[in-house]
Design a protein around this motif. Structure first.
Motif, mmCIF file in Angstrom:
data_model
loop_
_atom_site.group_PDB
_atom_site.id
_atom_site.type_symbol
_atom_site.label_atom_id
_atom_site.label_comp_id
_atom_site.label_asym_id
_atom_site.label_seq_id
_atom_site.Cartn_x
_atom_site.Cartn_y
_atom_site.Cartn_z
ATOM 1 N N ASP A 50 -6.281 3.874 -4.009
ATOM 2 C CA ASP A 50 -5.956 2.703 -3.872
ATOM 3 C C ASP A 50 -5.948 2.449 -2.391
ATOM 4 O O ASP A 50 -6.412 1.516 -1.838
ATOM 5 C CB ASP A 50 -4.812 2.236 -4.780
ATOM 6 C CG ASP A 50 -5.426 1.958 -6.337
ATOM 7 O OD1 ASP A 50 -6.396 2.302 -6.821
ATOM 8 O OD2 ASP A 50 -4.442 1.907 -7.372
ATOM 9 N N VAL A 51 -5.205 3.003 -1.767
ATOM 10 C CA VAL A 51 -5.093 3.115 -0.251
ATOM 11 C C VAL A 51 -6.212 3.181 0.454
ATOM 12 O O VAL A 51 -6.653 2.234 1.145
ATOM 13 C CB VAL A 51 -3.813 4.069 0.104
ATOM 14 C CG1 VAL A 51 -3.872 4.070 1.698
ATOM 15 C CG2 VAL A 51 -2.415 3.619 -0.475
ATOM 16 N N LEU A 54 0.702 -1.144 0.069
ATOM 17 C CA LEU A 54 0.011 0.126 0.017
ATOM 18 C C LEU A 54 0.885 1.339 -0.039
ATOM 19 O O LEU A 54 0.525 2.339 -0.394
ATOM 20 C CB LEU A 54 -0.906 -0.175 1.198
ATOM 21 C CG LEU A 54 -1.972 -0.867 1.448
ATOM 22 C CD1 LEU A 54 -3.009 -0.612 2.375
ATOM 23 C CD2 LEU A 54 -2.959 -0.774 -0.079
ATOM 24 N N ALA A 58 1.140 2.443 -3.344
ATOM 25 C CA ALA A 58 -0.136 2.574 -4.043
ATOM 26 C C ALA A 58 -0.538 4.020 -4.380
ATOM 27 O O ALA A 58 -0.165 4.882 -3.535
ATOM 28 C CB ALA A 58 -1.286 1.605 -3.626
ATOM 29 N N GLU A 91 -8.543 0.184 -0.457
ATOM 30 C CA GLU A 91 -7.995 -1.272 0.138
ATOM 31 C C GLU A 91 -8.396 -1.151 1.693
ATOM 32 O O GLU A 91 -8.987 -2.109 2.419
ATOM 33 C CB GLU A 91 -6.608 -1.440 0.028
ATOM 34 C CG GLU A 91 -6.263 -1.893 -1.251
ATOM 35 C CD GLU A 91 -7.018 -3.274 -1.732
ATOM 36 O OE1 GLU A 91 -7.096 -4.346 -0.770
ATOM 37 O OE2 GLU A 91 -7.624 -3.426 -2.632
#
Length: 226
Positions: free
Chosen positions: A143-144, A136, A139, A147
C-alpha cells in the motif's frame, strides 16, 4: 520478526541469515548489524539532530525529499545538493516551507526541474491533505508503494528506500538498485552483474529479512545510498 529498534531481535535476524548463508555471515562479521531506522510511533515525534522534537509528518517528508535528491546521483553530489536545499529553506524542510518558497531558489540549489516538481508535488499532496505520511507509516508495504507511486517522480525505488530507511521495514528487496546488484555480484563472486529480474529471484531466499541482505550488499561497496 525482528524489529529495527530491537537490537536483540535484529541480532537474532542476522544470525538466522548468517546460519543459512556463509556470504552473509562474512559480511555481518565485517560490518556488524545493519542500521535501519524505525520512527517512534505512536507519539509521532522523533529527534532529528537537534534537542527539539520534529513532528513525524515533517520528518517523513524530509526523508522523502532526501530520497528524491538521491535519485540517480552519487552520494557526495546528493549530500551537497541536500545541504544547499536545507540552507535555502533556512533548515526548515517542511511541506509548507517548500510550498511557500521561491522555486527558482530551490532550483539554484541544484535540483533538476523534474526533482523540484516531484518535491513540490509531494508537499502539495501533504498540505492539501491528499496524502498522510503518518498514515502510510502504518500501511502495508504494497500500500505504501502504491500510494507513493501515484505521485509524479516517485516509483518503486523511491518507495523501497522510504520503506527501508524511514519506516524500518525488514523485508524489502530493491532488486532494481544498481548498488544492490553490484554488491551481490561482488559478494558472491559472479562474473556478471545480475539483472533486476534475476536478482529478484536470487533474493527470495533472504525472506523475511531481505532489507538486511540488501544493506549488506550496499555495505560491501563501502557506502550506503541513504
Amino acid at each position: 520478526m525482528a524489529m529495527p529498534g530491537d537490537p536483540a531481535a535484529l541480532k537474532a535476524a542476522v544470525a538466522e541469515l548468517s546460519d543459512s548463508d556463509p556470504v552473509i555471515a562474512r559480511l555481518a562479521q565485517n560490518y556488524g548489524l545493519p542500521t535501519l531506522d524505525r520512527r517512534s510511533l505512536p507519539d509521532f515525534t522523533i529527534e532529528y539532530g537537534k534537542p527539539v522534537a520534529v513532528p513525524l509528518e515533517d520528518q517523513l517528508f524530509s526523508d522523502l525529499v532526501e530520497v528524491v535528491i538521491r535519485q540517480q546521483l552519487a552520494g557526495k553530489a546528493a549530500i551537497a545538493i541536500s545541504g544547499r536545499v536545507r540552507a535555502a529553506l533556512m533548515d526548515n524542510l517542511t511541506p509548507q516551507a517548500v510550498i511557500d518558497s521561491d522555486p527558482d531558489l530551490l532550483r539554484a540549489s541544484g535540483l533538476s526541474s523534474a526533482k523540484l516538481s516531484a518535491i513540490r508535488g509531494l508537499a502539495k499532496a501533504i498540505t492539501t491533505n491528499t496524502l498522510s505520511l503518518v498514515s502510510l507509516a502504518c500501511a502495508s508495504d504494497d500500500d505504501v508503494t502504491a500510494e507513493l507511486s501515484k505521485l509524479k517522480g516517485f516509483g518503486p525505488w523511491s518507495a523501497q528506500m522510504f520503506l527501508m530507511f524511514s519506516l524500518g521495514r525488514m523485508d524489502i528487496w530493491p532488486s532494481g538498485d544498481l548498488g544492490v546488484r553490484k554488491g551481490y555480484s561482488r559478494s558472491y563472486g559472479l562474473e556478471t552483474v545480475p539483472s533486476a529480474k534475476e536478482l529478484a529471484v536470487l533474493g527470495e531466499r533472504f525472506r523475511p529479512y531481505r532489507s538486511l541482505a540488501a544493506w549488506y550488499m550496499w555495505k560491501s561497496l563501502v557506502d550506503l545510498p541513504i
